[in-house]
Design a protein around this motif. Structure first.
Motif, mmCIF file in Angstrom:
data_model
loop_
_atom_site.group_PDB
_atom_site.id
_atom_site.type_symbol
_atom_site.label_atom_id
_atom_site.label_comp_id
_atom_site.label_asym_id
_atom_site.label_seq_id
_atom_site.Cartn_x
_atom_site.Cartn_y
_atom_site.Cartn_z
ATOM 1 N N VAL A 57 0.818 -1.222 0.066
ATOM 2 C CA VAL A 57 0.088 0.116 -0.034
ATOM 3 C C VAL A 57 0.690 1.227 0.084
ATOM 4 N N ASN A 59 1.855 5.066 -0.314
ATOM 5 C CA ASN A 59 1.156 6.679 0.031
ATOM 6 C C ASN A 59 2.532 7.721 -0.085
ATOM 7 N N ASN A 124 -3.081 5.810 -0.827
ATOM 8 C CA ASN A 124 -3.477 4.150 -0.638
ATOM 9 C C ASN A 124 -3.475 3.336 -1.908
#
Ligand SMILES: Cc1cc2nc3c(=O)[nH]c(=O)nc-3n(C[C@H](O)[C@H](O)[C@H](O)COP(=O)(O)OP(=O)(O)OC[C@H]3O[C@@H](n4cnc5c(N)ncnc54)[C@H](O)[C@@H]3O)c2cc1C
Length: 298
Positions: A57, A59, A124
């Motif tokens: 994930v 970010n 995300n």
């Protein structure tokens, strides 16, 4: 840039998946290295990837992403081990489909009015775990390998040759006194100087290419980056001189009476100020040459 990385560090499955499509230009890549607070000091990058099941994930934010608006995929440096003892450790190399939900691209306008660089945001973004190239946490080694190749590519002998030969053609057709600009001794001398420097650059490129081996970066690539970008800038500056004051008329080539080369001379000169910044700024290349080639201690 990414092809040699996948060929050297990727799994067989990644090679099969990406290399033919990349060579074919079926995949158009962009480079996600720089961040707002991580340019010269690239190892300070903060874009984070956290493993969640069989997905990363991601970010964070990348910037100056050349032609990201057209890219199908991005190869990105991300921090996977935030607690690693050194900032160069704990970085990994991920390849990410630009159509993955959570990626957004925002244009940056350059001094010549054009749009070739972007900011890329990751919110995300879920990336399959098998899209990591090389070992987890060893992305810095890959980054150095890639940057070595990139710096050789930033010394574009072919492009400079073409620009110089175009400039000569234009000087030969631009009237000056009883002849053309090419008959002016100072102009002719400048051509000789630039052509000689270009021949030296070409020989150095061949020398670096011949000496490159394995996955170790070749420090001489910094000399090529430094000299190649300077020479390219010198040639475009000279072209703007040949085009003369008319080239300062700021307009697009299809919106002017000027010949295209004259109209483009100043925007091109301005655009290529970038060459001494990208691929690692020339100041940073001087430091690498000082320590990596000359053995000087800072
Ligand atoms: C047109 C363009 C296209 C680009 N394309 C991409 C891309 O596709 N992907 C990507 O990831 N990045 C890209 N970059 C980013 C590029 O690699 C960085 O701009 C570059 O590494 C410099 O980082 P910075 O802009 O953060 O400047 P900074 O690192 O903030 O540097 C600012 C100034 O300080 C000087 N400086 C910094 N540290 C030192 C030092 N240790 N010693 C001496 N001087 C120093 C620099 O030389 C510079 O003059 C691009 C940049 C440009 C301009």
């Amino acid at each position: 840039m990414v092809g040699p990385v996948i060929a050297t560090f990727g799994s067989q499955e990644q090679k099969d998946r990406f290399l033919p499509a990349t060579a074919n230009l079926d995949i158009w890549w962009c480079q996600g290295f720089s961040e707002p607070d991580a340019g010269s000091d690239l190892a300070s990058l903060r874009t984070q990837a956290v493993l969640d099941g069989d997905e990363w994930v991601v970010n964070g934010q990348k910037t100056w992403t050349t032609l990201g608006q057209y890219a199908d995929w991005i190869f990105a440096l991300v921090r996977t081990e935030p607690d690693a003892p050194k900032k160069q450790m704990g970085i990994s190399f991920l390849v990410i489909d630009m159509l993955t939900p959570g990626i957004s691209v925002r244009p940056i306008q350059l001094i010549d009015g054009g749009h070739e660089v972007n900011e890329v945001f990751f919110d995300n973004v879920r990336v399959p775990a098998d899209q990591i190239i090389g070992e987890r946490g060893k992305g810095w080694t890959i980054a150095k390998f890639l940057l070595g190749n990139e710096r050789v590519g930033v010394a574009p002998v072919g492009t400079i040759k073409r620009a110089l030969s175009d400039a000569k053609k234009h000087a030969g057709t631009t009237k000056s006194g009883r002849g053309t600009l090419l008959d002016e001794p100072l102009i002719a001398l400048r051509f000789v100087e630039l052509e000689t420097q270009l021949a030296a650059l070409e020989l150095t490129v061949l020398r670096v290419a011949a000496n490159s081996h394995g996955d170790k970066p070749e420090p001489a690539s910094s000399i090529l980056k430094l000299r190649g970008s300077q020479l390219q800038q010198d040639v475009f500056e000279f072209s703007a001189d040949i085009a003369g004051p008319a080239s300062l008329q700021w307009s697009q080539p299809d919106d002017t009476d000027l010949e295209a080369w004259t109209a483009l001379a100043t925007p091109t000169y301005l655009n290529f100020r970038k060459a001494s910044i990208y691929g690692g700024s020339n100041e940073v290349q001087r430091s690498i040459i000082a320590s990596g080639i000359l053995g000087l201690k800072g």
